[in-house]
Design a protein around this motif. Structure first.
Motif, PDB file in Angstrom:
ATOM      1  N   LEU A 253       0.832  -1.214   0.000  1.00 25.20           N
ATOM      2  CA  LEU A 253       0.000   0.000   0.000  1.00 25.20           C
ATOM      3  C   LEU A 253       0.861   1.256   0.000  1.00 25.20           C
ATOM      4  CD1 LEU A 253      -3.069  -0.572   2.389  1.00 25.20           C
ATOM      5  CD2 LEU A 253      -3.060  -0.411  -0.097  1.00 25.20           C
ATOM      6  N   ASN A 257       1.154   4.298  -2.583  1.00 23.49           N
ATOM      7  CA  ASN A 257       1.029   5.678  -2.113  1.00 23.49           C
ATOM      8  C   ASN A 257       2.044   6.584  -2.794  1.00 23.49           C
ATOM      9  OD1 ASN A 257       0.133   7.810  -0.254  1.00 23.49           O
ATOM     10  ND2 ASN A 257       2.150   7.532   0.685  1.00 23.49           N
ATOM     11  N   ALA A 261      -0.456   7.249  -6.058  1.00 26.91           N
ATOM     12  CA  ALA A 261      -1.385   8.181  -5.403  1.00 26.91           C
ATOM     13  C   ALA A 261      -0.767   9.515  -5.011  1.00 26.91           C
ATOM     14  CB  ALA A 261      -1.975   7.518  -4.162  1.00 26.91           C
ATOM     15  N   LEU A 265      -2.582   8.568  -0.126  1.00 29.20           N
ATOM     16  CA  LEU A 265      -3.173   7.456   0.632  1.00 29.20           C
ATOM     17  C   LEU A 265      -2.912   7.563   2.131  1.00 29.20           C
ATOM     18  CD1 LEU A 265      -2.724   4.143  -1.420  1.00 29.20           C
ATOM     19  CD2 LEU A 265      -4.799   5.458  -1.027  1.00 29.20           C
ATOM     20  N   THR A 266      -1.780   8.127   2.517  1.00 22.40           N
ATOM     21  CA  THR A 266      -1.449   8.218   3.946  1.00 22.40           C
ATOM     22  C   THR A 266      -2.432   9.121   4.690  1.00 22.40           C
ATOM     23  OG1 THR A 266       0.155   9.925   3.330  1.00 22.40           O
ATOM     24  CG2 THR A 266       1.011   7.710   3.754  1.00 22.40           C
ATOM     25  N   LEU A 269      -5.815   6.489   4.681  1.00 19.61           N
ATOM     26  CA  LEU A 269      -5.751   5.157   5.295  1.00 19.61           C
ATOM     27  C   LEU A 269      -4.833   5.169   6.513  1.00 19.61           C
ATOM     28  CD1 LEU A 269      -5.262   2.894   2.149  1.00 19.61           C
ATOM     29  CD2 LEU A 269      -7.157   2.672   3.746  1.00 19.61           C
ATOM     30  N   ILE A 289     -10.067   5.911  -2.677  1.00 16.18           N
ATOM     31  CA  ILE A 289      -9.074   4.853  -2.457  1.00 16.18           C
ATOM     32  C   ILE A 289      -9.204   3.757  -3.523  1.00 16.18           C
ATOM     33  CG2 ILE A 289      -8.300   3.057  -0.845  1.00 16.18           C
ATOM     34  CD1 ILE A 289      -9.315   4.969   1.422  1.00 16.18           C
ATOM     35  N   VAL A 292      -7.367   4.120  -6.731  1.00 17.54           N
ATOM     36  CA  VAL A 292      -5.924   3.859  -6.665  1.00 17.54           C
ATOM     37  C   VAL A 292      -5.662   2.354  -6.614  1.00 17.54           C
ATOM     38  CG1 VAL A 292      -3.820   4.168  -5.303  1.00 17.54           C
ATOM     39  CG2 VAL A 292      -5.459   6.050  -5.524  1.00 17.54           C
ATOM     40  N   ILE A 293      -6.267   1.681  -5.656  1.00 15.28           N
ATOM     41  CA  ILE A 293      -5.900   0.275  -5.402  1.00 15.28           C
ATOM     42  C   ILE A 293      -6.393  -0.684  -6.486  1.00 15.28           C
ATOM     43  CG2 ILE A 293      -5.733   0.624  -2.904  1.00 15.28           C
ATOM     44  CD1 ILE A 293      -8.448  -0.681  -2.580  1.00 15.28           C
ATOM     45  N   SER A 298      -1.655  -0.036 -10.503  1.00 15.44           N
ATOM     46  CA  SER A 298      -1.397  -0.709  -9.221  1.00 15.44           C
ATOM     47  C   SER A 298      -1.177  -2.207  -9.423  1.00 15.44           C
ATOM     48  CB  SER A 298      -2.576  -0.482  -8.266  1.00 15.44           C
ATOM     49  OG  SER A 298      -2.698   0.885  -7.963  1.00 15.44           O
TER      50      SER A 298
END
Length: 955
Positions: A253, A257, A261, A265-266, A269, A289, A292-293, A298
């Motif tokens: 993850l 990030n 991203a 993301l930080t 999440l 989110i 992104v994921i 990704s």
């Protein structure tokens, strides 16, 4: 009048049938009204009183019925009139193909899937049919011409080895798999029907859209739409997955990030404090989110050790943090499948040692063995229980489970647990059932629609009845009696055929009544002509009817062509088409036979009457206007308008509704009056993803405190909670327009403020609506061209008629385009399904007007065999003689559109505005486009014939 007895007999029999069909509706209304008056106003009290009254049986000797019997046979109301939920579900044929191919990674197979997916929005064929075509294309493009569908890399799997061998031809594979998919879709309908039965909903309607994997579900009176949607979409395929260790998955993850991203993301999440979950995020941030994921970028960054990872969200927030969801990192097999898909044979609601609700399950023998093996392998480790790509629970395995028993715990309410038990018991869906179109109408808005519809019917009817008496005197009174009978027959036939009455259907009824008087007007105007020629009253009626009959039949048949085309539409517009078509047949019977029977009966009794009043006696009787002389000015006028319209259409475009673009629409009632621009601005901040706007748009809807909001936010999301996320954003953005401390729950329910209705249209449905709209208009125009050509045997008239229809359509479309960017009117001018219905209705009305003129032109030509009149005189005479009918029918229909516009409610305003423009220009174009163009195309040959006739006379 010949056949008077037969007409009476048929009218009485039809009347008795209609009365019998409408009687259950009247009885139900009486019982429910009585229950309402006896109750204290609460729903529980109304239900209790209704149950008491429902026990009584009505006995009229020949008729016996109780409330429940009558309820089954009452006239059905559409969801837009009584509130409820309308869904279009699609069983994913792509998932079925993937499952049958055991999730094959063969590049040709995958490319064929991609091609078929892209063709979904363009093709009328099923996804499966498109896939098989795409497979041949993919083989050619990837230079693998010898690859067969029966290959072990495609459908020649171990599970299908008995049906598909290495020597099975592609044609045989296609035939077999098409049958398998068809049976699975049929099974899905049975499963959905079983689930709906558990909801105890009155009069649900479940039907498959022919030739597709789509299922139409109509559920009246539903208030908890989220519960129903979840119940119908849940596959009931319980999957058991292993769970990745948090450190390795969290490292992945953080890599996303940085590389995907931009370190966002930080902020969204944080690591979960539970060892089995990977991370935690706010519910409102899940859509961001997901982008992104689940992105292709990704997937390419997956390390070797995590190549079988799937990131899935929890089914709902836990009890400690109601606005947060947990994210899990689960591990599948090499084909990205769950290690175990449990076939549940029994399911029930139980409680754990802390009195928390849980669901106990018993697996079948084969699944029980796999479950034993999986729990042995993962003793001391977590196993995630997954249903439809959401994690319900991920407990640690403490001991080996040998007997196939398992438990799901997931912070359930008792109702949610019972729903899940019902789902598991009713059987699993063979593939995902995705909602591609939905509409929710609240009961308040439904009752408002009924009230608006009744008001528009009453006011329109009073106007038509009053106008007919004002213009035609006593003859108008007889026409009104036939008109009332027409309405009775129309509603009775609708009830007997099981047709559903919708709000557009009510508009269709009112419009049918306005067009019904046209037949009487045509007859009366011809009779008045015969009277002016000195014929006695009875003889004038005989001759007038005889000459009017062809025009009436031609006009109604051309409108019927449009009505039949509209019947192939779906949703509320089909309700409009049904009333229009039934209304045409009722009109022909009542206008031609009933009115005549009443008038001849009056004459036989020696009663004399006129067909006008002292005020209207000489209206339109001595008109000698030279229409054809002015046609070139009209051509210039029309050309200017059409050029403006076309420039606007091709440069500015239209304000396309979600029917054509896909998206979600919400009608929301607020406490305070709103300014749409302010609402749009405040919501845009909340509905922006990665700096990209989601095309959110707010418009006033009727009253100053109602707003209609459209957005494409989340249309490409697979997040099961996306509806919840959107409603939370709407609530947050509109909080300032609601009462202080107004709860989110009340906002969602819409009582009294909040979401009154909502709808969703997926991209595949939207593209189908566009395609079907173009096809419908094209078929209508082609049908009318052919009918005019066959009926009048004159290509010049066919060309003029179709040119007039194109003229009217372009003018109306251009007006909607111009007004959409000028933004000077307080109602919607969106292009949607209703607009296409309006264009088709305009075509039907305009051709009706044109045919009446053409019929008179044809008659004049027959009477002008010796060419005593010039062609210009002939055309002018035809238009002048039909002018009374044109004006009278025009006033009736145009005024009705105005009345419905003001009294029919916001839903119909754009529809009625289009009809108002179309009907107005239809009157104009029947003279200055259809007739004038026909004249210009005919005059050369006609003048040549005229010259030859004169030369032969001289000789």
């Amino acid at each position: 009048m010949k056949g008077k007895g037969l007409v009476k007999f048929f009218a009485i029999v039809l009347g008795l049938i209609c009365l019998a069909e409408l009687f259950p509706t009247l009885y139900v209304h009486r019982i429910e009204s009585k229950a309402n008056s006896l109750s204290n106003g609460t729903e529980a009290s109304k239900k209790a009183e209704l149950e008491k009254l429902a026990k009584d049986t009505l006995n009229l000797g020949i008729v016996k019925m109780n409330y429940y019997d009558a309820k089954k046979n009452e006239m059905k109301l559409g969801l837009d009139l009584k509130g409820g939920l309308n869904l279009l579900l699609e069983i994913s044929e792509k998932d079925l193909l993937l499952d049958l191919a055991d999730n094959s990674e063969n590049p040709v197979f995958r490319k064929a899937l991609d091609i078929a997916t892209s063709e979904e929005t363009k093709s009328r064929d099923t996804y499966t049919a498109n896939f098989f075509k795409a497979f041949q294309t993919a083989k050619s493009e990837m230079n693998q011409p010898d690859l067969k569908l029966s290959s072990p890399e495609v459908f020649g799997t171990r599970d299908l080895s008995n049906q598909i061998q290495h020597n099975t031809t592609d044609e045989q594979v296609v035939k077999y798999l098409s049958g398998v998919i068809e049976s699975k879709v049929t099974k899905a309908i049975d499963v959905i029907r079983a689930r709906i039965k558990k909801l105890n909903i009155d009069e649900p309607n479940i039907a498959r859209v022919p030739g597709t994997g789509r299922i139409l579900v109509e559920l009246p009176g539903v208030t908890d739409a989220d519960r129903v949607k979840k119940l119908l979409q849940t596959s009931a395929r319980l999957e058991f997955w292993e769970v990745y260790d948090q450190p390795a998955a969290w490292s992945y993850l953080m890599d996303l990030n940085q590389k995907v991203a931009n370190n966002k993301l930080t902020n969204l999440l944080r690591p979960s404090n539970r060892s089995n979950a990977l991370a935690v995020a706010k519910l409102s941030d899940t859509a961001v989110i997901n982008k992104v994921i689940y992105s292709d970028k990704s997937k390419k960054l997956l390390p070797i050790g995590l190549r079988y990872i799937k990131l899935l969200w929890a089914s709902k927030p836990d009890s400690q943090s109601k606005d947060e969801l947990e994210l899990y990192a689960i591990r599948g097999t090499k084909n990205n499948k769950a290690p175990l898909v449990g076939a549940v044979t029994e399911a029930g609601l139980t409680f754990d040692q802390f009195n928390r609700i849980q669901i106990s399950m018993q697996m079948g023998p084969e699944s029980a063995l796999l479950w034993k093996s999986m729990t042995e392998k993962n003793k001391g480790k977590p196993i995630a229980v997954v249903l439809d790509d959401v994690v319900y629970t991920a407990p640690n395995v403490n001991t080996v489970i040998p007997n196939g028993q398992s438990v799901i715990s997931g912070n359930f309410t008792e109702r949610e647990a019972n729903d899940l038990v019902d789902v598991l018991k009713s059987g699993n869906l063979p593939a995902k059932a995705k909602i591609i179109q939905s509409e929710i109408v609240g009961p308040t808005l439904g009752q408002q629609s009924i009230n608006n519809g009744l008001i528009s019917i009453v006011v329109s009817y009073l106007f038509i009845l009053g106008w007919m008496i004002f213009y035609y005197g006593k003859a108008g009174l007889y026409a009104n009696l036939a008109l009332i009978l027409n309405l009775f027959y129309l509603i009775g036939i609708m009830a007997s055929t099981g047709a559903v009455l919708t709000l557009p259907g009510i508009a269709g009824i009112v419009l049918s009544m306005a067009m019904a008087v046209d037949a009487n007007i045509i007859i009366f105007e011809r009779v008045k002509e015969e009277l002016r020629r000195g014929r006695p009253l009875k003889q004038a009626f005989i001759e007038g009817q005889k000459h009017a009959l062809a025009a009436i039949i031609d006009g109604n048949l051309t409108t019927l062509i449009v009505g039949i085309v509209l019947l192939f539409s779906t949703g509320p517009i089909k309700g409009f088409a049904v009333t229009l078509v039934i209304g045409i047949f009722c009109t022909l019977f009542t206008a031609i036979f009933i009115t005549s029977m009443l008038i001849y009966g009056s004459m036989e009794k020696g009663k004399n009457f006129s067909l006008s009043t002292s005020i209207t006696k000489n209206w339109f009787t001595h008109v000698h206007f030279k229409w054809m002389e002015k046609r070139k000015y009209a051509y210039v006028f029309s050309l200017i308008i059409m050029v403006i319209a076309l420039i606007s259409m091709f440069t500015k475009g239209f304000d396309k509704g979600v029917d054509y673009t896909g998206g979600r629409t919400y009608v929301i009632k607020l406490e305070k009056n709103i300014y749409p621009e302010e609402v749009t601005e405040s919501l845009e901040k909340l509905f922006t993803t990665d700096g990209e706007s989601s095309n959110i748009n707010a418009k006033k809807y009727g009253e100053g405190n109602q707003v209609r909001i459209t957005t494409k936010y989340g249309m490409d999301s697979n997040d099961p909670n996306i509806d919840v996320v959107i409603r939370e954003k709407l609530y947050a953005g509109l909080k300032n327009y609601l009462p202080v401390n107004y709860s989110k729950e009340s906002f969602v329910k819409g009582t009294p403020y909040g979401i009154q209705s909502s709808s969703e249209v997926g991209p595949t449905v939207a593209s189908g609506i566009v395609r079907n709209g173009v096809i419908a208009v094209s078929i209508a125009l082609a049908g009318i061209f052919i009918y005019i050509l066959v009926r009048f045997r004159n290509w010049q008239m066919s060309t003029g008629a179709v040119a007039a229809l194109l003229h009217d359509s372009i003018v109306v479309m251009g007006a909607f385009s111009v007004l959409s960017w000028l933004k000077i009117i307080p109602f919607s001018v969106e292009i949607d399904q209703s607009f296409i219905a309006a264009i088709l209705t305009i075509i039907g009305y305009s051709i009706n007007d044109t045919v009446i003129v053409f019929d008179r032109i044809r008659e004049n030509k027959k009477n002008n065999a010796h060419h005593l009149m010039t062609l210009e005189e002939l055309y002018n005479d035809a238009i002048n003689h039909t002018l009374g009918r044109t004006i009278n029918t025009g006033i009736s229909t145009i005024m009705v559109t105005v009345i419905i516009f003001f009294f029919g409610g916001e839903t119909l305003q754009g529809f009625m505005f289009a009809l108002f423009l179309g009907f107005t220009f239809g009157m104009y174009s029947s003279i200055y486009i259809a007739s004038s163009l026909s004249y210009d195309l005919t005059k050369y040959n006609y003048n040549k014939e005229n010259l030859n006739s004169k030369l032969s006379t001289i000789k």
